[in-house]
Design a protein around this motif. Structure first.
Motif, PDB file in Angstrom:
ATOM      1  N   PHE A  54     -66.428 -70.754  78.854  1.00 42.22           N
ATOM      2  CA  PHE A  54     -66.355 -69.406  79.433  1.00 42.22           C
ATOM      3  C   PHE A  54     -67.669 -68.648  79.236  1.00 42.22           C
ATOM      4  O   PHE A  54     -68.124 -67.938  80.141  1.00 42.22           O
ATOM      5  CB  PHE A  54     -65.185 -68.623  78.837  1.00 42.22           C
ATOM      6  CG  PHE A  54     -63.827 -69.127  79.245  1.00 42.22           C
ATOM      7  CD1 PHE A  54     -63.579 -69.598  80.530  1.00 42.22           C
ATOM      8  CD2 PHE A  54     -62.776 -69.116  78.338  1.00 42.22           C
ATOM      9  CE1 PHE A  54     -62.323 -70.060  80.906  1.00 42.22           C
ATOM     10  CE2 PHE A  54     -61.504 -69.566  78.705  1.00 42.22           C
ATOM     11  CZ  PHE A  54     -61.282 -70.042  79.985  1.00 42.22           C
ATOM     12  N   CYS A  82     -59.555 -72.526  82.470  1.00 43.13           N
ATOM     13  CA  CYS A  82     -58.480 -71.568  82.230  1.00 43.13           C
ATOM     14  C   CYS A  82     -57.134 -72.286  82.143  1.00 43.13           C
ATOM     15  O   CYS A  82     -56.328 -72.011  81.249  1.00 43.13           O
ATOM     16  CB  CYS A  82     -58.472 -70.531  83.350  1.00 43.13           C
ATOM     17  SG  CYS A  82     -57.229 -69.252  83.179  1.00 43.13           S
ATOM     18  N   ASN A 138     -57.546 -65.133  78.249  1.00 42.70           N
ATOM     19  CA  ASN A 138     -57.391 -66.193  79.245  1.00 42.70           C
ATOM     20  C   ASN A 138     -56.722 -65.656  80.511  1.00 42.70           C
ATOM     21  O   ASN A 138     -57.130 -65.998  81.625  1.00 42.70           O
ATOM     22  CB  ASN A 138     -56.594 -67.365  78.657  1.00 42.70           C
ATOM     23  CG  ASN A 138     -56.783 -68.642  79.441  1.00 42.70           C
ATOM     24  OD1 ASN A 138     -57.909 -69.002  79.785  1.00 42.70           O
ATOM     25  ND2 ASN A 138     -55.696 -69.326  79.704  1.00 42.70           N
ATOM     26  N   LEU A 142     -58.195 -65.528  84.253  1.00 38.91           N
ATOM     27  CA  LEU A 142     -57.444 -65.956  85.435  1.00 38.91           C
ATOM     28  C   LEU A 142     -57.432 -64.846  86.476  1.00 38.91           C
ATOM     29  O   LEU A 142     -57.650 -65.102  87.667  1.00 38.91           O
ATOM     30  CB  LEU A 142     -56.014 -66.348  85.057  1.00 38.91           C
ATOM     31  CG  LEU A 142     -55.093 -66.695  86.224  1.00 38.91           C
ATOM     32  CD1 LEU A 142     -55.622 -67.878  87.028  1.00 38.91           C
ATOM     33  CD2 LEU A 142     -53.684 -66.963  85.712  1.00 38.91           C
TER      34      LEU A 142
END
Length: 177
Positions: A54, A82, A138, A142
């Motif tokens: 990330f 993800c 997370n 998304l």
């Protein structure tokens, strides 16, 4: 329907709950076949690995047009990570409620969420609460993926399938059963 409601629906329409569920479960099988080096790590080490991904994607986005890797590939790769992170966190993405973030800076949204995911990963080493922080970050990643896919009219579903094929071809020695 007002602009905010229309924008929110547009974001939710990128991937339905059933599509999210299918993509998440397919990611589990994909990871088992194609990423045995990562899937064999302990869960804390896997989460740290995903946190580094990330951060890498936030860096790519910050470089903008100077970045050699295409924007669409970065969004697609972020989606795959993800899903993998959600599987490690036992997080059901099909229950996720997408939200439109308005006119926020896409880079700031991703950087904030990636930073919070990294914070959760750092807390693992101190035996501090990290799961809820990682799960929330997370979900925000998304949401970022869905928002930018909607904003840039990006076919996320097709790109995920294509990217998985590319990644699977690297494992030429694994035969399908």
């Amino acid at each position: 329907m007002g602009n905010a409601a229309r924008d929110s629906k547009r974001v939710r329409d990128v991937l339905s709950a059933s599509e999210l569920h299918k993509l998440q479960t397919e990611q589990f099988r994909h990871d088992q076949r194609n990423h045995s080096d990562i899937i064999c790590l302990s869960k804390p080490d896997r989460l740290k690995h995903y946190g580094l991904h990330f951060a890498k994607y936030a860096g790519r986005m910050a470089r903008g047009t100077k970045e050699a890797i295409a924007f669409e590939r970065t969004v697609t790769d972020a989606a795959l990570v993800c899903f993998s992170a959600a599987n490690t966190l036992h997080q059901r993405l099909d229950a996720f409620e997408a939200k439109n973030v308005g006119q926020q800076d896409h880079l700031l949204v991703l950087t904030d969420a990636a930073g919070r995911f990294a914070d959760a990963c750092e807390k693992i080493d101190h035996l501090e609460e990290f799961v809820s922080i990682a799960r929330e970050a997370n979900l925000d990643i998304l949401n970022w993926i869905l928002v930018v896919s909607a904003d840039f009219d990006f076919d996320l579903r097709s790109n995920i399938m294509q990217r998985r094929k590319e990644l699977a071809s690297r494992q030429f020695f694994v035969e399908e059963t």
